[in-house]
Design an enzyme around this catalytic site. Structure first.
Site, short mmCIF file in Angstrom:
data_model
loop_
_atom_site.label_atom_id
_atom_site.label_comp_id
_atom_site.label_asym_id
_atom_site.label_seq_id
_atom_site.Cartn_x
_atom_site.Cartn_y
_atom_site.Cartn_z
N THR A 62 115.60 -19.05 56.67
CA THR A 62 114.14 -19.13 56.72
C THR A 62 113.65 -20.58 56.79
OG1 THR A 62 114.25 -18.89 54.34
CG2 THR A 62 113.53 -16.97 55.56
N ASP A 114 119.23 -27.54 52.31
CA ASP A 114 120.43 -28.02 51.61
C ASP A 114 120.23 -29.42 51.06
OD1 ASP A 114 121.30 -25.68 52.63
OD2 ASP A 114 122.76 -26.54 54.02
C1 GLA Z 1 122.79 -23.90 56.42
C2 GLA Z 1 121.71 -24.91 56.81
C3 GLA Z 1 120.42 -24.67 56.06
C4 GLA Z 1 119.98 -23.22 56.13
C5 GLA Z 1 121.15 -22.29 55.80
C6 GLA Z 1 120.80 -20.84 56.02
O1 GLA Z 1 123.19 -24.10 55.10
O2 GLA Z 1 122.15 -26.22 56.59
O3 GLA Z 1 119.41 -25.53 56.54
O4 GLA Z 1 119.41 -22.93 57.36
O5 GLA Z 1 122.29 -22.58 56.57
O6 GLA Z 1 119.79 -20.46 55.16
#
Ligand code: GLA
Length: 377
Positions: free
Chosen positions: A26, A162
């Protein structure tokens, strides 16, 4: 590497991996996420080395390192080096105060497991350099430049979750982050007698392999079609299921599936926050299962091993919910498990997983932890 013989680090920084309770894929659709840092961290040690441009970065775990010159930063063929190079490149765009340094890193964040070892690496490096060279970067600058590094040097067009979680998390809390406005709030997490258990499929994913970026492009394709009828829509954040169904005839079935997962997941995050605030963990668990169903069938970012573990967890009354976590295609499931039943659940899951998937299961308990921090100055 030679510098190790005389290494006198002036700064130690710890940078954590993250979990995400709910709100998957999202972030780049400008929705909500609910992540927090975990106790698994990368420890960085830094020293300035007096040179203008020469830097050394050494991974203790892999017993390997590399030298680079700040005036010649370019993409490397060695994957992990690109996280470092990308961050240095982004810092150099923002300030000219960076000079030669030596750095070691020791990681306890499992790689390719959906707990974002890459963000831990990017953010810890940026955080440490900001300190020793007094670069004047804010925490948000560090989050944003680390995300940009992943786009340009690692090739994954990731969202902001993240890096945000790695830097901004607070012990004992999850972060409700609005990925559009970047407004956020800390929500205390009281889940006793339940615990957060991560089961690692040990199927290693590589988001840069393209599927992640394809999902992002498919969402953008959906937005472009929606915009023709609803010009006010900037992202899937602004769309409803009614709007999507209105333009269904013009959408490829796959794009429709991707968009409907995102629109539904957006609502689930807010429902989960309400349920957490009311200590309604049963509801949170149900939402986790719904999210997994969507990620597996509509967004198609799961894999047989993740699906197996989530399905297996349903046999246990002591597990309230489970789902794949992170980008997908491997990595961990996140499970809400009663504290008295963890051992029994993990033991049974390990045996069944090994039999069915012919792979070893590893696991750990995650508790909401502090974001990137300085340990010693
Ligand atoms: C990875 C990406 C995040 C996010 C997740 C899925 O971890 O780095 O930015 O999009 O996937 O939620």
């Amino acid at each position: 590497m030679e510098f190790l013989e005389n290494f006198k680090p002036e700064l130690t920084v710890e940078s954590p991996g993250r979990i995400n309770i709910i709100g998957e894929h999202t972030d780049y659709n400008m929705g909500y996420v609910l992540p927090t840092a975990i106790e698994k961290k990368i420890t960085f040690k830094f020293q300035k080395n007096g040179s203008d441009n020469i830097c050394h970065v050494y991974s203790m775990g892999y017993d390997t390192g590399f030298e680079l010159s700040l005036d010649k930063i370019e993409i490397s063929k060695v994957e992990w080096e690109n996280y470092v190079l990308g961050v240095l490149n982004e810092i150099s765009k923002r300030t000219d105060k960076l000079r030669g340094f030596d750095c070691t890193l020791e990681s306890h964040v499992p790689i390719g497991s959906g707990v974002s070892s890459s963000a831990a690496l990017e953010c810890g490096l940026a955080f440490g350099l900001n300190e020793i060279f007094d670069l004047g970067l804010s925490k948000m600058d560090i989050v944003e430049l680390s995300q940009a590094a992943e786009h340009t040097y690692a090739g994954t067009k990731c969202g902001i979750m993240d890096q945000f979680a790695s830097v901004m998390s607070k012990e004992g809390h999850v972060i409700l982050l609005d990925c559009e406005s970047l407004e956020y709030s800390y929500i205390p997490i009281h889940i006793q007698p339940y615990r957060i258990v991560l089961l690692n499929t040990n199927v290693s994913h590589n988001l840069a392999s393209g599927e992640y970026n394809i999902r992002r492009a498919q969402c953008e394709e959906g937005v472009a079609v929606l915009q023709k009828k609803f010009p006010g829509i900037k992202s899937l954040r602004d769309a409803s299921m009614d709007m999507l169904n209105d333009v269904k005839g013009e959408l490829d079935q796959t794009v429709y599936n991707r968009c409907s997962y995102i629109i539904q997941e957006k609502t689930r995050v807010l429902e989960a926050v309400e349920a957490l605030k009311k200590d309604n963990l049963k509801k949170v668990g149900e939402l986790l299962y719904e999210t997994h169903e969507g990620l597996s069938k509509m967004y198609e970012v799961s894999c047989p091993e993740l699906d197996f573990l989530v399905e297996f967890s349903k046999k246990f009354d002591t597990v309230l919910g489970a789902r794949m976590m992170g980008g997908g295609f491997g990595g961990c499931t996140i499970n809400l498990v009663h504290e008295d039943a963890i051992e029994e659940f993990v033991k049974a899951a390990s045996a069944a997983y090994e039999k069915e998937c012919k792979l070893k299961l590893t696991w750990f308990e995650a508790s909401p932890s502090q974001g990137t921090s300085i340990i010693k100055n």
